[in-house]
Design a protein around this motif. Structure first.
Motif, PDB file in Angstrom:
ATOM      1  N   GLY A  62     -18.062 -52.663  56.873  1.00  0.00           N
ATOM      2  CA  GLY A  62     -19.460 -52.790  57.253  1.00  0.00           C
ATOM      3  C   GLY A  62     -19.610 -53.246  58.699  1.00  0.00           C
ATOM      4  N   ASP A  63     -20.748 -52.935  59.267  1.00  0.00           N
ATOM      5  CA  ASP A  63     -21.022 -53.352  60.646  1.00  0.00           C
ATOM      6  C   ASP A  63     -22.164 -54.361  60.712  1.00  0.00           C
ATOM      7  N   ASP A  64     -22.497 -54.949  59.563  1.00  0.00           N
ATOM      8  CA  ASP A  64     -23.554 -55.945  59.506  1.00  0.00           C
ATOM      9  C   ASP A  64     -22.996 -57.290  59.960  1.00  0.00           C
ATOM     10  N   PRO A  65     -23.640 -57.956  60.927  1.00  0.00           N
ATOM     11  CA  PRO A  65     -23.119 -59.244  61.431  1.00  0.00           C
ATOM     12  C   PRO A  65     -23.084 -60.342  60.372  1.00  0.00           C
ATOM     13  N   ARG A  66     -23.768 -60.126  59.251  1.00  0.00           N
ATOM     14  CA  ARG A  66     -23.750 -61.136  58.193  1.00  0.00           C
ATOM     15  C   ARG A  66     -22.465 -61.093  57.373  1.00  0.00           C
ATOM     16  N   LEU A  67     -21.638 -60.069  57.580  1.00  0.00           N
ATOM     17  CA  LEU A  67     -20.448 -59.862  56.763  1.00  0.00           C
ATOM     18  C   LEU A  67     -19.180 -60.386  57.428  1.00  0.00           C
ATOM     19  N   HIS A  68     -18.276 -60.872  56.602  1.00  0.00           N
ATOM     20  CA  HIS A  68     -16.928 -61.256  57.025  1.00  0.00           C
ATOM     21  C   HIS A  68     -15.952 -60.408  56.223  1.00  0.00           C
ATOM     22  N   SER A  69     -14.893 -59.911  56.867  1.00  0.00           N
ATOM     23  CA  SER A  69     -13.966 -59.025  56.161  1.00  0.00           C
ATOM     24  C   SER A  69     -12.517 -59.371  56.462  1.00  0.00           C
ATOM     25  N   VAL A  70     -11.651 -59.047  55.491  1.00  0.00           N
ATOM     26  CA  VAL A  70     -10.202 -59.173  55.635  1.00  0.00           C
ATOM     27  C   VAL A  70      -9.600 -57.829  55.251  1.00  0.00           C
ATOM     28  N   ARG A  71      -8.815 -57.235  56.147  1.00  0.00           N
ATOM     29  CA  ARG A  71      -8.226 -55.929  55.870  1.00  0.00           C
ATOM     30  C   ARG A  71      -7.041 -56.087  54.921  1.00  0.00           C
ATOM     31  N   LEU A  72      -7.019 -55.250  53.877  1.00  0.00           N
ATOM     32  CA  LEU A  72      -5.930 -55.272  52.910  1.00  0.00           C
ATOM     33  C   LEU A  72      -4.850 -54.244  53.241  1.00  0.00           C
ATOM     34  N   GLY A  73      -5.262 -53.007  53.533  1.00  0.00           N
ATOM     35  CA  GLY A  73      -4.257 -51.986  53.815  1.00  0.00           C
ATOM     36  C   GLY A  73      -4.852 -50.606  53.936  1.00  0.00           C
ATOM     37  N   SER A  74      -3.946 -49.616  54.082  1.00  0.00           N
ATOM     38  CA  SER A  74      -4.311 -48.206  54.213  1.00  0.00           C
ATOM     39  C   SER A  74      -3.731 -47.446  53.035  1.00  0.00           C
ATOM     40  N   HIS A  75      -4.492 -46.463  52.511  1.00  0.00           N
ATOM     41  CA  HIS A  75      -4.075 -45.758  51.295  1.00  0.00           C
ATOM     42  C   HIS A  75      -4.244 -44.252  51.475  1.00  0.00           C
ATOM     43  N   GLU A  76      -3.194 -43.536  51.222  1.00  0.00           N
ATOM     44  CA  GLU A  76      -3.214 -42.079  51.393  1.00  0.00           C
ATOM     45  C   GLU A  76      -4.069 -41.413  50.314  1.00  0.00           C
ATOM     46  N   VAL A  77      -4.836 -40.409  50.720  1.00  0.00           N
ATOM     47  CA  VAL A  77      -5.624 -39.625  49.764  1.00  0.00           C
ATOM     48  C   VAL A  77      -4.744 -38.505  49.219  1.00  0.00           C
ATOM     49  N   GLN A  78      -4.701 -38.379  47.915  1.00  0.00           N
ATOM     50  CA  GLN A  78      -3.907 -37.354  47.263  1.00  0.00           C
ATOM     51  C   GLN A  78      -4.808 -36.438  46.439  1.00  0.00           C
ATOM     52  N   VAL A  79      -4.278 -35.275  46.086  1.00  0.00           N
ATOM     53  CA  VAL A  79      -4.997 -34.376  45.184  1.00  0.00           C
ATOM     54  C   VAL A  79      -4.235 -34.334  43.858  1.00  0.00           C
ATOM     55  N   PHE A  80      -4.942 -33.953  42.800  1.00  0.00           N
ATOM     56  CA  PHE A  80      -4.243 -33.824  41.516  1.00  0.00           C
ATOM     57  C   PHE A  80      -4.830 -32.671  40.712  1.00  0.00           C
ATOM     58  N   VAL A  81      -3.965 -32.110  39.873  1.00  0.00           N
ATOM     59  CA  VAL A  81      -4.310 -30.937  39.059  1.00  0.00           C
ATOM     60  C   VAL A  81      -3.862 -31.192  37.632  1.00  0.00           C
ATOM     61  N   ASN A  82      -4.312 -30.337  36.712  1.00  0.00           N
ATOM     62  CA  ASN A  82      -3.812 -30.494  35.349  1.00  0.00           C
ATOM     63  C   ASN A  82      -2.456 -29.791  35.197  1.00  0.00           C
ATOM     64  N   ARG A  83      -1.798 -30.027  34.088  1.00  0.00           N
ATOM     65  CA  ARG A  83      -0.420 -29.569  33.900  1.00  0.00           C
ATOM     66  C   ARG A  83      -0.290 -28.055  33.815  1.00  0.00           C
ATOM     67  N   ASP A  84      -1.393 -27.352  33.580  1.00  0.00           N
ATOM     68  CA  ASP A  84      -1.347 -25.888  33.498  1.00  0.00           C
ATOM     69  C   ASP A  84      -1.649 -25.211  34.826  1.00  0.00           C
ATOM     70  N   HIS A  85      -1.923 -25.995  35.841  1.00  0.00           N
ATOM     71  CA  HIS A  85      -2.274 -25.426  37.147  1.00  0.00           C
ATOM     72  C   HIS A  85      -1.027 -24.882  37.839  1.00  0.00           C
ATOM     73  N   PRO A  86      -1.146 -23.793  38.613  1.00  0.00           N
ATOM     74  CA  PRO A  86       0.013 -23.248  39.333  1.00  0.00           C
ATOM     75  C   PRO A  86       0.691 -24.256  40.264  1.00  0.00           C
ATOM     76  N   TRP A  87      -0.041 -25.276  40.705  1.00  0.00           N
ATOM     77  CA  TRP A  87       0.546 -26.271  41.603  1.00  0.00           C
ATOM     78  C   TRP A  87       1.266 -27.393  40.861  1.00  0.00           C
ATOM     79  N   ALA A  88       1.266 -27.344  39.550  1.00  0.00           N
ATOM     80  CA  ALA A  88       1.809 -28.451  38.768  1.00  0.00           C
ATOM     81  C   ALA A  88       3.308 -28.651  38.960  1.00  0.00           C
ATOM     82  N   GLN A  89       3.996 -27.652  39.535  1.00  0.00           N
ATOM     83  CA  GLN A  89       5.436 -27.777  39.773  1.00  0.00           C
ATOM     84  C   GLN A  89       5.741 -28.209  41.206  1.00  0.00           C
ATOM     85  N   LEU A  90       4.716 -28.382  42.025  1.00  0.00           N
ATOM     86  CA  LEU A  90       4.911 -28.742  43.426  1.00  0.00           C
ATOM     87  C   LEU A  90       4.831 -30.254  43.619  1.00  0.00           C
ATOM     88  N   LYS A  91       5.435 -30.724  44.714  1.00  0.00           N
ATOM     89  CA  LYS A  91       5.331 -32.130  45.079  1.00  0.00           C
ATOM     90  C   LYS A  91       4.232 -32.371  46.114  1.00  0.00           C
TER      91      LYS A  91
END
Length: 303
Positions: free
Chosen positions: A161-190
């Protein structure tokens, strides 16, 4: 509504705090039944308290109709004031209950997803067993609003947030991933390349999701245009993907193994979300809040 009841000298009497507390509980719950349970009193008693407050000052605090309960303009203004009053009361109780440097009381934790915060909450409970923790889940926008309104004490979110009333502590960075069901053609890929999402049916989170914003920014920058077939809340994304309705997205911090689902990294242009613990700057030294922030800082340093 009858006229306000005045004291003998013509002034209005001091506010009755039992009546104000009853009003505040109803305004929080928007229900007399739920408010009575919250205060552990009978509903008729609660109703009498609220009506007495309205009659004492000759005002209408709630609008009652077939659609349910709503705050009047005066009720909304009083609710904002009452929130601050009872926030200070909670802090007073917290101070009085904290003895011999022990941290006690209640901590209301907002989060963009229970699984995202549970590890930190578990560590907090181990360190401070006298603190009762209440979790409230919402998207990033809702979490931020509840902190600013003092509905929650601290929150874990993807936006400091950019509100001056807020105080923040950064925890970390997290990669965004995609996911499919087990019958999807991509289900064998990493992993897949970002361009492979072009034209693919995708299940997107609701507006306000930082995970959605992160991957949409990456796709827009590189001209990738998926076909958004559904916009659903967080809990429904997994079910929609399981049913084969499209490809889902998830932050690695929230990703969980499931026998019917398969996670894939985006190998060439990964996008990331950030996580922060936020609170009101004016409340950062409240003992349970300060303890939670210190624990978050320790966890961030150990990563």
């Amino acid at each position: 509504m009858s006229g306000a009841v005045r004291a003998l000298d013509g002034s209005l009497p001091f506010v009755n705090f039992n009546q104000l507390r009853s009003f505040y509980a109803v305004a929080q719950e928007m229900s007399f039944t739920k408010a009575a349970k919250r205060l552990h009193i009978g509903q008729p008693t609660l109703t009498v308290q609220v009506r007495a407050l309205e009659e004492r000052y000759g005002i209408e605090l709630f609008l009652r109709s077939a659609r349910g309960l709503q705050l009047s303009t005066t009720g909304e203004a009083l609710f904002a004031i009452a929130r601050q009053i009872f926030l200070h009361e909670e802090q007073a109780v917290e101070l009085l209950r904290s003895t011999n440097d022990e941290v006690a009381g209640q901590l209301r934790v907002g989060t963009v997803g229970p699984c995202f915060v549970m590890n930190l909450v578990a560590k907090f409970r181990q360190s401070f067993p006298l603190v009762q923790v209440r979790l409230d889940s919402d998207n990033s926008e809702g979490v931020m609003r509840k902190i600013l309104e003092a509905v929650t004490d601290v929150a874990i979110t993807g936006n400091p947030g950019d509100d001056p009333r807020l105080h923040s502590v950064r925890l970390g960075s997290h990669e965004v991933q995609v996911f499919v069901n087990r019958d999807h053609p991509w289900a064998q890929l990493k992993s897949v390349k970002l361009q492979q999402l072009d034209g693919q049916p995708m299940i997107m989170r609701e507006s306000g999701s930082m995970t959605r914003s992160a991957i949409e920014a990456a796709m827009a920058e590189r001209g990738v245009r998926p076909v958004v077939v559904m916009e659903v809340p967080r809990e429904a994304v997994r079910e929609a993907v399981r049913e084969g309705l499209g490809i889902g997205i998830v932050s690695e911090a929230e990703a969980r193994e499931h026998p019917d689902l398969h996670l894939l990294r985006i190998s060439d242009y990964p996008s990331h979300t950030q996580s922060y613990v936020i609170c009101l700057r004016a409340r950062q030294f409240s003992r349970p809040i300060a303890a939670f922030l210190d624990l978050a800082k320790s966890g961030a340093r150990s990563r």
